[in-house]
Each structure stands twice: as structure tokens, then as C-alpha cells.
Design a protein around this motif. Structure first.
Motif, PDB file in Angstrom:
ATOM      1  N   MET A   1       0.822  -1.179   0.000  1.00 44.46           N
ATOM      2  CA  MET A   1       0.000   0.000   0.000  1.00 44.46           C
ATOM      3  C   MET A   1       0.872   1.250   0.000  1.00 44.46           C
ATOM      4  O   MET A   1       0.623   2.161  -0.763  1.00 44.46           O
ATOM      5  CB  MET A   1      -0.913  -0.072   1.233  1.00 44.46           C
ATOM      6  N   ARG A   2       1.867   1.247   0.834  1.00 41.77           N
ATOM      7  CA  ARG A   2       2.752   2.405   0.928  1.00 41.77           C
ATOM      8  C   ARG A   2       3.470   2.645  -0.397  1.00 41.77           C
ATOM      9  O   ARG A   2       3.631   3.778  -0.830  1.00 41.77           O
ATOM     10  CB  ARG A   2       3.757   2.166   2.052  1.00 41.77           C
ATOM     11  N   TYR A   3       3.876   1.569  -1.068  1.00 43.98           N
ATOM     12  CA  TYR A   3       4.590   1.709  -2.343  1.00 43.98           C
ATOM     13  C   TYR A   3       3.662   2.223  -3.432  1.00 43.98           C
ATOM     14  O   TYR A   3       4.065   3.033  -4.266  1.00 43.98           O
ATOM     15  CB  TYR A   3       5.211   0.380  -2.751  1.00 43.98           C
ATOM     16  N   ALA A   4       2.429   1.762  -3.420  1.00 42.12           N
ATOM     17  CA  ALA A   4       1.465   2.229  -4.416  1.00 42.12           C
ATOM     18  C   ALA A   4       1.213   3.724  -4.244  1.00 42.12           C
ATOM     19  O   ALA A   4       1.177   4.473  -5.222  1.00 42.12           O
ATOM     20  CB  ALA A   4       0.158   1.452  -4.300  1.00 42.12           C
ATOM     21  N   GLN A   5       1.076   4.173  -3.007  1.00 37.26           N
ATOM     22  CA  GLN A   5       0.836   5.594  -2.763  1.00 37.26           C
ATOM     23  C   GLN A   5       2.042   6.447  -3.147  1.00 37.26           C
ATOM     24  O   GLN A   5       1.880   7.575  -3.589  1.00 37.26           O
ATOM     25  CB  GLN A   5       0.479   5.835  -1.300  1.00 37.26           C
ATOM     26  N   SER A   6       3.235   5.907  -2.992  1.00 36.16           N
ATOM     27  CA  SER A   6       4.419   6.691  -3.336  1.00 36.16           C
ATOM     28  C   SER A   6       4.521   6.938  -4.840  1.00 36.16           C
ATOM     29  O   SER A   6       5.199   7.860  -5.282  1.00 36.16           O
ATOM     30  CB  SER A   6       5.688   6.014  -2.812  1.00 36.16           C
ATOM     31  N   LEU A   7       3.828   6.126  -5.644  1.00 39.38           N
ATOM     32  CA  LEU A   7       3.835   6.325  -7.094  1.00 39.38           C
ATOM     33  C   LEU A   7       3.172   7.640  -7.507  1.00 39.38           C
ATOM     34  O   LEU A   7       3.458   8.175  -8.574  1.00 39.38           O
ATOM     35  CB  LEU A   7       3.129   5.159  -7.799  1.00 39.38           C
ATOM     36  N   ALA A   8       2.294   8.162  -6.666  1.00 42.98           N
ATOM     37  CA  ALA A   8       1.605   9.421  -6.987  1.00 42.98           C
ATOM     38  C   ALA A   8       2.600  10.575  -7.172  1.00 42.98           C
ATOM     39  O   ALA A   8       2.303  11.533  -7.886  1.00 42.98           O
ATOM     40  CB  ALA A   8       0.589   9.763  -5.909  1.00 42.98           C
ATOM     41  N   LYS A   9       3.768  10.472  -6.573  1.00 44.15           N
ATOM     42  CA  LYS A   9       4.796  11.503  -6.732  1.00 44.15           C
ATOM     43  C   LYS A   9       5.342  11.544  -8.161  1.00 44.15           C
ATOM     44  O   LYS A   9       5.925  12.530  -8.576  1.00 44.15           O
ATOM     45  CB  LYS A   9       5.956  11.252  -5.774  1.00 44.15           C
ATOM     46  N   TYR A  10       5.159  10.457  -8.898  1.00 48.51           N
ATOM     47  CA  TYR A  10       5.735  10.341 -10.234  1.00 48.51           C
ATOM     48  C   TYR A  10       4.679  10.409 -11.330  1.00 48.51           C
ATOM     49  O   TYR A  10       4.868   9.863 -12.405  1.00 48.51           O
ATOM     50  CB  TYR A  10       6.526   9.029 -10.334  1.00 48.51           C
TER      51      TYR A  10
END
Length: 104
Positions: A1-10
Motif C-alpha cells: 500500500m505504501r509503495y502504491a501511494q508513493s507512485l503518486a509523486k511520479y
């Protein structure tokens, strides 16, 4: 979940539809319905998507959130844990002491 949310930065590099679809999917399966709701809102607002595709996301979100409240389960559990008062802790301690004395 945390990794999926971090994709929003890109979202300037990666496809925004892929990013927010992944966030919506992973948050739904993790019972994080508030995050899922936000991801669907972002999907519905993407101007790069055809109107039909955005309407599809809107219909799917409607089906999901008529069944599940857009509230994160993990937040609810934390709020319940924080609501433990000092009186509750004293009562638990008293019972524990009584149980220990009986066992001796």
C-alpha cells in the motif's frame, strides 16, 4: 500500500491512470476506503481520459461506496485504542493483580 501511494509523486513520468488505479485497487483490498475514495476522485478528474472512461470509474466508485463507507478501518482501530482511559487501565491492572495473587 505504501509503495502504491508513493507512485503518486511520479505522475509526471508514469501514467496517472495506472497510478491511481493501482492505489484504488490496493487500498480497497486493504480496507482503506478513504484512500480508495481519493484515488477514484483523482481518476474521475483526469482530463486525459475519455469521458466514457471517467464515467466508468464514477460508476465503479458508486458501487463500492454505497456498500463501504469511505473511512479507513485502520484509523478506526487506532481511534478505539486511543480511547482507553486511565480508569480502564486501573481496572485491568487490578484484575491482573487479583489473578496473580490467586495463582500463588
Amino acid at each position: 500500500m505504501r509503495y502504491a501511494q508513493s507512485l503518486a509523486k511520479y505522475d509526471d513520468i508514469l501514467d496517472a491512470e495506472d497510478i491511481f488505479s493501482l492505489i484504488a485497487l490496493t487500498s480497497f483490498h486493504n480496507n482503506m476506503y478513504a484512500v480508495c475514495s481519493n484515488a477514484f476522485m483523482r481518476l474521475e478528474q483526469l482530463e486525459s481520459l475519455p469521458k466514457e472512461r471517467r464515467e466508468h470509474f464514477q460508476e465503479l466508485a458508486f458501487k463500492i461506496f454505497t456498500r463501504y463507507t469511505p473511512k479507513d478501518i485502520s484509523v478506526s482501530k487506532t481511534a478505539e485504542q486511543e480511547s482507553v482511559t486511565s480508569e480502564t487501565l486501573k481496572a485491568i491492572r487490578k484484575k491482573y493483580i487479583q489473578l496473580c495473587q490467586v495463582g500463588q
